[in-house]
Design a protein around this motif. Structure first.
Motif, PDB file in Angstrom:
ATOM      1  N   GLN A 162      31.026 119.365  -2.339  1.00  0.00           N
ATOM      2  CA  GLN A 162      30.180 118.507  -1.527  1.00  0.00           C
ATOM      3  C   GLN A 162      29.853 117.169  -2.179  1.00  0.00           C
ATOM      4  OE1 GLN A 162      26.730 120.749  -0.184  1.00  0.00           O
ATOM      5  NE2 GLN A 162      27.914 122.620  -0.328  1.00  0.00           N
ATOM      6  N   ILE A 163      29.984 117.094  -3.488  1.00  0.00           N
ATOM      7  CA  ILE A 163      29.606 115.879  -4.205  1.00  0.00           C
ATOM      8  C   ILE A 163      30.822 115.301  -4.911  1.00  0.00           C
ATOM      9  CG2 ILE A 163      28.227 114.951  -6.108  1.00  0.00           C
ATOM     10  CD1 ILE A 163      26.091 117.000  -5.416  1.00  0.00           C
ATOM     11  N   SER A 164      31.093 114.042  -4.638  1.00  0.00           N
ATOM     12  CA  SER A 164      32.133 113.318  -5.368  1.00  0.00           C
ATOM     13  C   SER A 164      31.448 112.663  -6.564  1.00  0.00           C
ATOM     14  CB  SER A 164      32.777 112.256  -4.481  1.00  0.00           C
ATOM     15  OG  SER A 164      33.390 112.860  -3.366  1.00  0.00           O
ATOM     16  N   PRO A 165      31.783 113.095  -7.782  1.00  0.00           N
ATOM     17  CA  PRO A 165      31.074 112.607  -8.968  1.00  0.00           C
ATOM     18  C   PRO A 165      31.008 111.085  -9.060  1.00  0.00           C
ATOM     19  CG  PRO A 165      32.559 114.387  -9.561  1.00  0.00           C
ATOM     20  CD  PRO A 165      32.846 114.031  -8.125  1.00  0.00           C
ATOM     21  N   ASN A 166      29.804 110.597  -9.303  1.00  0.00           N
ATOM     22  CA  ASN A 166      29.508 109.170  -9.461  1.00  0.00           C
ATOM     23  C   ASN A 166      29.798 108.344  -8.222  1.00  0.00           C
ATOM     24  OD1 ASN A 166      28.581 109.457 -12.171  1.00  0.00           O
ATOM     25  ND2 ASN A 166      30.714 109.691 -12.765  1.00  0.00           N
ATOM     26  N   GLU A 167      30.124 109.008  -7.127  1.00  0.00           N
ATOM     27  CA  GLU A 167      30.345 108.307  -5.861  1.00  0.00           C
ATOM     28  C   GLU A 167      29.254 108.697  -4.864  1.00  0.00           C
ATOM     29  OE1 GLU A 167      33.723 108.038  -2.382  1.00  0.00           O
ATOM     30  OE2 GLU A 167      34.275 108.898  -4.300  1.00  0.00           O
ATOM     31  N   SER A 168      29.041 110.005  -4.718  1.00  0.00           N
ATOM     32  CA  SER A 168      28.013 110.471  -3.795  1.00  0.00           C
ATOM     33  C   SER A 168      26.958 111.320  -4.500  1.00  0.00           C
ATOM     34  CB  SER A 168      28.656 111.274  -2.662  1.00  0.00           C
ATOM     35  OG  SER A 168      29.300 112.434  -3.162  1.00  0.00           O
ATOM     36  N   GLY A 169      27.009 111.340  -5.815  1.00  0.00           N
ATOM     37  CA  GLY A 169      26.032 112.093  -6.586  1.00  0.00           C
ATOM     38  C   GLY A 169      26.480 112.211  -8.024  1.00  0.00           C
ATOM     39  N   ILE A 170      25.677 112.885  -8.796  1.00  0.00           N
ATOM     40  CA  ILE A 170      25.998 113.115 -10.199  1.00  0.00           C
ATOM     41  C   ILE A 170      26.008 114.625 -10.420  1.00  0.00           C
ATOM     42  CG2 ILE A 170      25.259 112.794 -12.585  1.00  0.00           C
ATOM     43  CD1 ILE A 170      23.881 110.196 -11.690  1.00  0.00           C
ATOM     44  N   ALA A 196      19.824 121.110 -19.272  1.00  0.00           N
ATOM     45  CA  ALA A 196      18.622 120.374 -18.872  1.00  0.00           C
ATOM     46  C   ALA A 196      18.669 118.920 -19.312  1.00  0.00           C
ATOM     47  CB  ALA A 196      17.383 121.061 -19.432  1.00  0.00           C
ATOM     48  N   VAL A 197      19.261 118.648 -20.458  1.00  0.00           N
ATOM     49  CA  VAL A 197      19.338 117.275 -20.960  1.00  0.00           C
ATOM     50  C   VAL A 197      20.230 116.437 -20.042  1.00  0.00           C
ATOM     51  CG1 VAL A 197      20.113 115.818 -22.871  1.00  0.00           C
ATOM     52  CG2 VAL A 197      18.847 117.919 -23.342  1.00  0.00           C
ATOM     53  N   ALA A 198      21.377 116.986 -19.648  1.00  0.00           N
ATOM     54  CA  ALA A 198      22.275 116.251 -18.745  1.00  0.00           C
ATOM     55  C   ALA A 198      21.605 116.007 -17.400  1.00  0.00           C
ATOM     56  CB  ALA A 198      23.590 117.011 -18.568  1.00  0.00           C
ATOM     57  N   MET A 199      20.880 117.004 -16.896  1.00  0.00           N
ATOM     58  CA  MET A 199      20.178 116.835 -15.617  1.00  0.00           C
ATOM     59  C   MET A 199      19.098 115.769 -15.747  1.00  0.00           C
ATOM     60  SD  MET A 199      19.862 117.610 -12.417  1.00  0.00           S
ATOM     61  CE  MET A 199      20.699 119.149 -12.104  1.00  0.00           C
ATOM     62  N   ALA A 200      18.335 115.790 -16.825  1.00  0.00           N
ATOM     63  CA  ALA A 200      17.292 114.785 -17.046  1.00  0.00           C
ATOM     64  C   ALA A 200      17.906 113.394 -17.163  1.00  0.00           C
ATOM     65  CB  ALA A 200      16.490 115.119 -18.304  1.00  0.00           C
ATOM     66  N   ASP A 201      19.020 113.287 -17.863  1.00  0.00           N
ATOM     67  CA  ASP A 201      19.702 111.991 -17.988  1.00  0.00           C
ATOM     68  C   ASP A 201      20.177 111.484 -16.628  1.00  0.00           C
ATOM     69  OD1 ASP A 201      19.282 111.973 -20.715  1.00  0.00           O
ATOM     70  OD2 ASP A 201      21.328 112.607 -21.219  1.00  0.00           O
ATOM     71  N   ALA A 202      20.722 112.389 -15.814  1.00  0.00           N
ATOM     72  CA  ALA A 202      21.197 111.995 -14.482  1.00  0.00           C
ATOM     73  C   ALA A 202      20.035 111.507 -13.621  1.00  0.00           C
ATOM     74  CB  ALA A 202      21.916 113.168 -13.809  1.00  0.00           C
ATOM     75  N   ILE A 203      18.936 112.222 -13.666  1.00  0.00           N
ATOM     76  CA  ILE A 203      17.751 111.829 -12.885  1.00  0.00           C
ATOM     77  C   ILE A 203      17.227 110.479 -13.374  1.00  0.00           C
ATOM     78  CG2 ILE A 203      15.340 112.414 -12.416  1.00  0.00           C
ATOM     79  CD1 ILE A 203      16.284 115.398 -12.472  1.00  0.00           C
ATOM     80  N   ALA A 204      17.150 110.300 -14.678  1.00  0.00           N
ATOM     81  CA  ALA A 204      16.667 109.032 -15.230  1.00  0.00           C
ATOM     82  C   ALA A 204      17.576 107.885 -14.822  1.00  0.00           C
ATOM     83  CB  ALA A 204      16.577 109.120 -16.754  1.00  0.00           C
ATOM     84  N   THR A 205      18.876 108.123 -14.846  1.00  0.00           N
ATOM     85  CA  THR A 205      19.837 107.093 -14.432  1.00  0.00           C
ATOM     86  C   THR A 205      19.567 106.654 -12.995  1.00  0.00           C
ATOM     87  OG1 THR A 205      21.555 107.882 -15.920  1.00  0.00           O
ATOM     88  CG2 THR A 205      22.286 106.654 -13.997  1.00  0.00           C
ATOM     89  N   LEU A 206      19.351 107.622 -12.123  1.00  0.00           N
ATOM     90  CA  LEU A 206      19.108 107.281 -10.717  1.00  0.00           C
ATOM     91  C   LEU A 206      17.743 106.647 -10.507  1.00  0.00           C
ATOM     92  CD1 LEU A 206      20.750 110.374  -9.014  1.00  0.00           C
ATOM     93  CD2 LEU A 206      21.654 108.039  -9.186  1.00  0.00           C
ATOM     94  N   LEU A 207      16.741 107.086 -11.251  1.00  0.00           N
ATOM     95  CA  LEU A 207      15.414 106.472 -11.130  1.00  0.00           C
ATOM     96  C   LEU A 207      15.440 105.012 -11.585  1.00  0.00           C
ATOM     97  CD1 LEU A 207      13.072 109.343 -12.363  1.00  0.00           C
ATOM     98  CD2 LEU A 207      13.278 108.444 -10.034  1.00  0.00           C
TER      99      LEU A 207
END
Length: 76
Positions: free
Chosen positions: A10-18, A25-36
């Motif tokens: 469902q998600i195309s990486p770096n196109e429609s989501g991360i 948890a660190v990767a998820m936090a980094d992804a959220i911070a990037t989008l924020l």
């Protein structure tokens, strides 16, 4: 999102989501911070995600797929 189940379909990486590894948890936090930190990127990904979802999973597409599948079953 994490790369579990059908989520990567469902998600195309770096196109429609991360996508992040499950349990990372660190990767998820980094992804959220990037989008924020990037409203423009967040908006672009959201728009693209909606477009992809309508294309891949829209009602017309799904109905056509089911009708084709039913026809295939009947031919068998």
């Amino acid at each position: 999102a994490t790369t579990v189940g059908g989520i990567p379909e469902q998600i195309s990486p770096n196109e429609s989501g991360i996508l992040t590894p499950p349990g990372d948890a660190v990767a998820m936090a980094d992804a959220i911070a990037t989008l924020l930190d990037s409203p423009e990127r967040r908006q672009a990904m959201g728009t693209r995600a909606g477009s992809i979802a309508r294309q891949r999973f829209g009602r017309e597409r799904m109905v056509d797929d089911y009708l084709n599948w039913f026809a295939e079953i009947l031919r068998a």
